[in-house]
Motif scaffolding. Structure first.
Motif, PDB file in Angstrom:
ATOM      1  N   LEU A   1      -3.072  -0.860   3.403  1.00 38.03           N
ATOM      2  CA  LEU A   1      -1.591  -0.576   4.057  1.00 38.03           C
ATOM      3  C   LEU A   1      -0.541  -1.486   3.297  1.00 38.03           C
ATOM      4  CD1 LEU A   1      -1.281  -1.937   7.682  1.00 38.03           C
ATOM      5  CD2 LEU A   1      -3.225  -2.320   6.485  1.00 38.03           C
ATOM      6  N   GLY A   2       0.787  -1.073   3.565  1.00 35.64           N
ATOM      7  CA  GLY A   2       1.790  -1.842   2.770  1.00 35.64           C
ATOM      8  C   GLY A   2       1.817  -3.257   3.066  1.00 35.64           C
TER       9      GLY A   2
ATOM     10  N   GLY B   1      -3.408   3.220   8.247  1.00 38.04           N
ATOM     11  CA  GLY B   1      -3.200   2.833   6.918  1.00 38.04           C
ATOM     12  C   GLY B   1      -3.251   4.244   5.931  1.00 38.04           C
ATOM     13  N   LEU B   2      -3.152   3.837   4.702  1.00 40.43           N
ATOM     14  CA  LEU B   2      -3.244   4.913   3.561  1.00 40.43           C
ATOM     15  C   LEU B   2      -4.645   5.626   3.397  1.00 40.43           C
ATOM     16  CD1 LEU B   2      -0.956   2.611   1.102  1.00 40.43           C
ATOM     17  CD2 LEU B   2      -0.175   4.423   2.426  1.00 40.43           C
TER      18      LEU B   2
ATOM     19  N   GLU C   1       0.384  11.246   1.436  1.00 47.79           N
ATOM     20  CA  GLU C   1       1.434  10.736   2.171  1.00 47.79           C
ATOM     21  C   GLU C   1       2.684  11.589   1.901  1.00 47.79           C
ATOM     22  OE1 GLU C   1       1.336   7.476   3.634  1.00 47.79           O
ATOM     23  OE2 GLU C   1      -0.648   8.204   3.867  1.00 47.79           O
TER      24      GLU C   1
ATOM     25  N   TRP D   1       3.665   4.205  -5.668  1.00 52.84           N
ATOM     26  CA  TRP D   1       3.361   3.594  -4.318  1.00 52.84           C
ATOM     27  C   TRP D   1       4.234   2.749  -3.825  1.00 52.84           C
ATOM     28  CZ3 TRP D   1       0.374   5.348  -0.819  1.00 52.84           C
ATOM     29  CH2 TRP D   1      -0.885   5.987  -1.237  1.00 52.84           C
ATOM     30  N   ARG D   2       5.198   1.842  -4.777  1.00 55.37           N
ATOM     31  CA  ARG D   2       6.166   1.219  -4.208  1.00 55.37           C
ATOM     32  C   ARG D   2       7.240   2.001  -3.378  1.00 55.37           C
ATOM     33  NH1 ARG D   2       8.574  -2.623  -2.377  1.00 55.37           N
ATOM     34  NH2 ARG D   2      10.317  -3.578  -3.093  1.00 55.37           N
TER      35      ARG D   2
ATOM     36  N   ARG E   1       6.640   4.579  -1.737  1.00 58.25           N
ATOM     37  CA  ARG E   1       6.079   5.078  -0.269  1.00 58.25           C
ATOM     38  C   ARG E   1       6.192   3.865   0.526  1.00 58.25           C
ATOM     39  NH1 ARG E   1       4.533   4.362   3.644  1.00 58.25           N
ATOM     40  NH2 ARG E   1       2.911   5.609   5.070  1.00 58.25           N
ATOM     41  N   GLU E   2       5.721   2.622  -0.108  1.00 57.32           N
ATOM     42  CA  GLU E   2       5.468   1.525   0.875  1.00 57.32           C
ATOM     43  C   GLU E   2       6.722   0.765   1.253  1.00 57.32           C
ATOM     44  OE1 GLU E   2       0.658   0.718  -0.292  1.00 57.32           O
ATOM     45  OE2 GLU E   2       2.032  -0.709  -1.096  1.00 57.32           O
TER      46      GLU E   2
END
Lengths: 497, 497
Positions: A239-240, A257-258, A358, A433-434, A436-437
C-alpha cells in the motif's frame, strides 16, 4: 467448555449490536483505516447519510471510527462503569459531539514515570515535547492529542508489563505503529500513554520452503518487502504508506491495499499472531502452519479490530514467491460501466497474472497533476473520465507480455478502452504508480478533505460518487479512486479550506 | 462496549486452555475432519503419543475430536452443570474412556414429535429405522449412533425453531450435512436429534461481476462446482468427498482440500455466513463484500468450529473465474527430500499456474492399485517411493504447456524426478486423480484403519511417518498421502482387522 461458553457469550451479546452495525448504512462514519491500533470505539450513528440515501442497507459497509476515550478502551477500561458510557463520535457534519476527557482515567504522575523507566530504561520513555509532537499528530495533521508520554517497548514482555501497569493504575493508552492512518485513529485524543511498537522491528524467522515470515509488529512494511525481495519472495500486502506503516498496524486494521485482488485479505495470509491483552496477558497464537484447525481461530478477532482487543506484538504471515515478470498499463475509459466490463475481461483474459486493478476518476487525476511535482499525464492527448492501472505479475516475461498485449488490443478494438500505454521500464512504472498512490497527498495539498473508505458491490460503487456530487454541487470537489477489483472506493470530499 | 467486553471474556477465558491445546502435541487425538458439524468437544489428552515423541510442541497441530455429549454441546447444553463435566474422548489406545450418555439430556417423547411435525410437516420428520440407518452410521462404518429422529428443515427459520425448542427441552442435537466425515463427527453417539440440512440446498444468488456465490448450507459441493462451471467460475474448494459433502459442513470443518495451495483456506474465501445458535438466535453475517472491516469479524469463529458454536445455514463465498487450461502430471520421486525440492521448484517455475501439489507414498500407491478396480499404475516401469500429482490451471493452453514441460524437463535433468507422465486427455486426468482421491476408499477396503489429519512444516512431515513405521514394525501398515503443498499429511495406520 469454558471456551465454548465464552464464545457463546461473545456471539450472543454481540450479535444484535455488532451485526446490525455491520450491515447498517447509518453507520458509515469516518473512514480510512489507520495503520496502527486506535483508541476508538464504535459510533452510535452518523447523521450525514439519512435514511433516504438510496443504498440498500446490505450493500454499504465501511470502517467505523470514532475517537475519544470516554468509551473506555483497550487497557485501562474503567471497571464497573455499567452501561452508563456516553458515546462520542467523530462526524463530518457539525452535529458531531466534542469528546470530553473521561475523568475515570487517572493522570500520569512521577511514580508512573519512574516505574516505566525501571522496566524500559531511560531511552524507552519519551517525554520531550518535540519528540512527542509527531506522535501526537496524525498524518493528515487534522487531529492533535496532548500525550505527555510515549513508551517504546522492545519486547512482548515489556508491552505486557506496560499494559498490566496501566490497567492497574487506570491510565488510558493508545497503541501506535507507523502513525500513517488517515483518520487520526492512532493519535491520542487527550493525554493517553502512547505505546509505540517501532522498536520491536526484528524479523524472527523466514522459511524459504514454505514462504512463512515471522516478525515483530513494528517492522515497517517496506523493510519486509525489501527483506523478502532478497529471499525471492514478496509481501502479499502492498500500500501507499509502505514506507512508514508497520505490519502490526496493517494487521490490526486489516489493511487491504493494492494486492488484495490477487492475494486476498490478511484473514487469508496471516497464519498466526501474538497479542497482549489490556491486563497484560500475552496470547500466543503465533502458529506457522498453513492449515491449523485446532480449536476456534481467535486470531481473526484481532485482524481488523483496530487495537481494541489488544496490542499485536508478533505476526506470522504467508508470503508468495516473487515472480520475475511485472507489467503495468495505464489506461483510459470513458464511463464507469466500461471500467467494470474491463475488470471482468481482465479477470478472464489475464486470469492468473492479474495483480492489481486500480482506478481513479478525472477529479483525482486533475488533483494529482496539479499538486504533485514532476508528474505528467501518461495519456496527454485528451482528458478522460476514468483512468485504470492494471498490473500483471507472472513467471514468464514473454507469456505475460503476450497476454497483456492481446488483452489491450481486444479492449481497444471493442471500444472498452479509449487510450492506454504500457510502462516501458521501471521508472515509467514508478511514475504510473506515483499517480495512483499520490492521490491522498494531492488531496491534502488541495485543502480540507473529508475521507471515506467504502466497500461496495463494484456495480454500484460509482453511483455514490455521482449522488454526492449532485448533493454537494459547487460546494466541494468529490474525488474518487480506489481498488475497483475489490469493490473498495476511496471517496473524498475536497474543499479549499 | 458489550461486544468489546464479551470479546475480552472470550479471549481471557480461552487463552490458557485453547491456545495451549493449539500448540500441544499431547492433543493429537482422532483425526480427519468431518464434513458436517459434530457433537464433540475438546479432549483432555491422548496417551498414544507420550512426552517422548520427538516432535517439538509447536510443530504439531491436528484437528481434535472426541465424541459423546457428556461435555454438553451446541443446543441443549445442560445448564448449571458447573465445572463438573466428565471428559470423554475417543482415543486410538485402549485407555480411551467409553462415553456414557449424560442423563441431564432428556429423551424424545411424542409431544416433541408432534411439535416437530407441526413446524416441519410430516416429510421433515424422519423416524423410520431404515431411513435413519445411514444418518446413524459414519462413512467409515466405524461408529453407529441410535438416534430415533432426524429432522430436515427447509429454512433458517425452521432450524431456529428446532434449536430453540431442543434447547428449552434439553434435547441433545447433532447437526449433519453430507455425513462424509472420516472420524464419525457427524453421526450421533446416542439418541441425539439429527438436524440434517440437506433440504436447504438452494443457490440464492450469484454475481458474475464479482464471482460471489450465496447459497444454503445443504448444497452439495459438486452441485456448486457444476453450477459455477456453467457460469464460467469454479469453487475455491475441491475435495474427494465433493459428490456428497455439503458446503455448510465444509465451512464448519474448514475443509482444505486440493486447491488450498492456490486459493487459500476458507478463512480467505468465505465472505459471509448465516448461522443459528443453540438458543435459536439467527446470526446474519451474510455479507457479500470482498472487504468488510466493520466490527469484529465473528464469522471466522464459525469456520472450523465443527458445529460447536452453531449450525451454519447460509454461506457467501468468493469464487475464482474458470481458467481454460488445466494440465495434470503424475510424477515419481525417490526420496522425500526430492519431493520438497520439487515443490519449491514448482512454486518458482510454475508460479501463478500451480493449482495442486499432492503426494502419496509407495504404501498408499500399492493399496490403491490392489483394492480399487480399473486403476493401473501410470508409471509401470518400476516402483517408486513417492508419487506426486501436479496440476496447473491457467488462461492460455500454449503458455501453460510450455511452462509445465520446461519444468518437467529440468526436474528430470537435475535428478529431482525419476519418472513422470502428462495426462493426455480428461479421462487420463480423471484416472490420475482417482488414484490420489481413492486412497481413503482403498484403506477402508484393506481392513481396519486409524486415520490422522496432521498439519506439519513440510520439511518435517515425513519424519513422523518413518517414526511410526519404526514403532509399529510389522504390526500395521503405515500409509501416508496428502497435500504436500500445504503441509497437510494424511497419516493412516492400516491393519487387516
Amino acid at each position: 467448555m469454558e471456551n465454548c461458553r465464552a464464545a457463546y457469550r461473545l456471539l450472543n451479546r454481540s450479535s444484535r449490536n455488532l451485526l446490525d452495525r455491520r450491515t447498517n448504512s447509518k453507520f458509515f462514519n469516518s473512514v480510512r483505516s489507520s495503520n496502527s491500533g486506535v483508541t476508538y470505539n464504535f459510533t452510535q450513528t452518523s447523521e450525514l447519510f439519512k435514511d433516504d440515501v438510496p443504498y440498500h442497507k446490505e450493500i454499504v459497509s465501511t470502517r467505523i471510527c470514532s475517537r475519544g476515550y470516554d468509551n473506555g478502551i483497550l487497557a485501562s477500561l474503567p471497571r464497573n462503569q455499567g452501561n452508563g458510557f456516553r458515546i462520542h463520535f467523530r462526524n463530518l457534519a457539525s452535529t458531531a459531539s466534542t469528546p470530553a476527557r473521561n475523568h475515570s482515567f487517572c493522570m500520569i504522575n512521577s511514580d508512573d514515570i519512574s516505574y516505566f523507566k525501571k522496566i524500559l530504561g531511560e531511552k524507552g520513555v519519551v517525554q520531550e515535547e518535540e519528540k512527542l509532537d509527531d506522535a501526537n499528530t496524525d498524518w493528515m495533521r487534522k487531529y492533535k492529542g496532548s500525550s505527555k508520554l510515549m513508551l517504546q517497548p522492545k519486547s512482548t514482555q515489556e508491552v505486557s508489563q506496560i499494559l498490566e501497569y496501566c490497567n492497574s493504575r487506570c491510565l488510558a493508552v493508545v497503541p501506535q505503529g507507523g502513525n500513517t492512518g488517515l483518520v487520526g485513529g492512532s493519535v491520542p485524543v487527550f493525554d493517553e500513554v502512547i505505546i509505540n511498537v517501532s522498536s520491536m522491528n526484528n524479523i524472527l524467522s523466514f522459511d524459504k520452503v514454505s514462504g512463512i515470515l515471522v516478525c515483530e509488529a513494528g517492522c515497517i512494511l517496506e523493510n519486509l518487502i525489501s527483506f523478502l525481495d532478497n529471499e525471492g519472495f514478496i509481501m502479499p500486502l502492498d500500500l501507499g504508506a509502505k514506507g512508514s506503516c508497520q505490519i502490526g498496524g496493517n494487521v490490526s486494521t486489516n489493511a487491504g491495499g493494492l494486492r488484495l485482488i490477487r492475494y486476498g485479505s490478511l484473514h487469508g495470509s496471516v497464519l498466526g499472531l501474538e497479542a497482549v491483552l489490556a491486563n497484560g496477558t500475552v496470547l500466543d497464537m503465533l502458529g506457522t502452519l498453513r492449515k491449523d484447525n485446532t480449536g476456534y481461530d481467535l486470531k481473526h478477532l484481532f485482524i481488523g479490530s483496530e487495537g481494541s482487543l489488544g496490542v499485536v506484538t508478533k505476526v506470522s504471515i504467508l508470503t508468495p514467491p516473487k515472480l520475475s515478470s511485472v507489467n503495468l498499463a495505464f489506461l483510459a475509459c470513458e464511463d464507469y460501466n466500461g471500467c467494470q466490463k474491463l475488470l471482468l475481461e481482465a479477470k478472464r483474459k489475464l486470469g492468473e497474472i492479474l495483480s492489481a486493478f486500480e482506478f481513479l476518476d478525472i477529479s483525482a487525476m486533475d488533483l494529482v497533476l496539479k499538486h504533485l511535482d514532476g508528474l505528467r499525464d501518461p495519456l496527454p492527448s485528451s482528458k478522460h473520465n476514468f483512468y485504470i492501472l492494471i498490473e500483471t505479475t507472472g513467471s514468464t516475461e514473454s507469456h505475460d507480455k503476450e497476454k497483456l498485449e492481446a488483452f489491450l488490443l481486444q479492449s481497444i478494438e471493442s471500444g472498452l478502452l479509449t487510450d492506454g500505454v504500457l510502462a516501458q521500464d521501471i521508472n515509467q512504472a514508478s511514475a504510473f504508480w506515483r499517480i495512483r498512490e499520490g492521490v491522498p497527498e494531492a488531496l491534502m495539498k488541495a485543502g480540507a478533505v473529508y475521507k471515506y473508505d467504502l466497500s461496495l458491490p463494484p456495480e454500484k460503487m460509482y453511483d455514490l460518487v455521482l449522488e454526492m456530487r449532485g448533493r454537494l454541487g459547487s460546494v466541494a470537489n468529490v474525488v474518487a479512486y480506489g481498488h475497483l477489483g475489490d469493490g473498495n472506493l476511496h471517496l473524498n470530499i475536497s474543499t479549499p479550506q
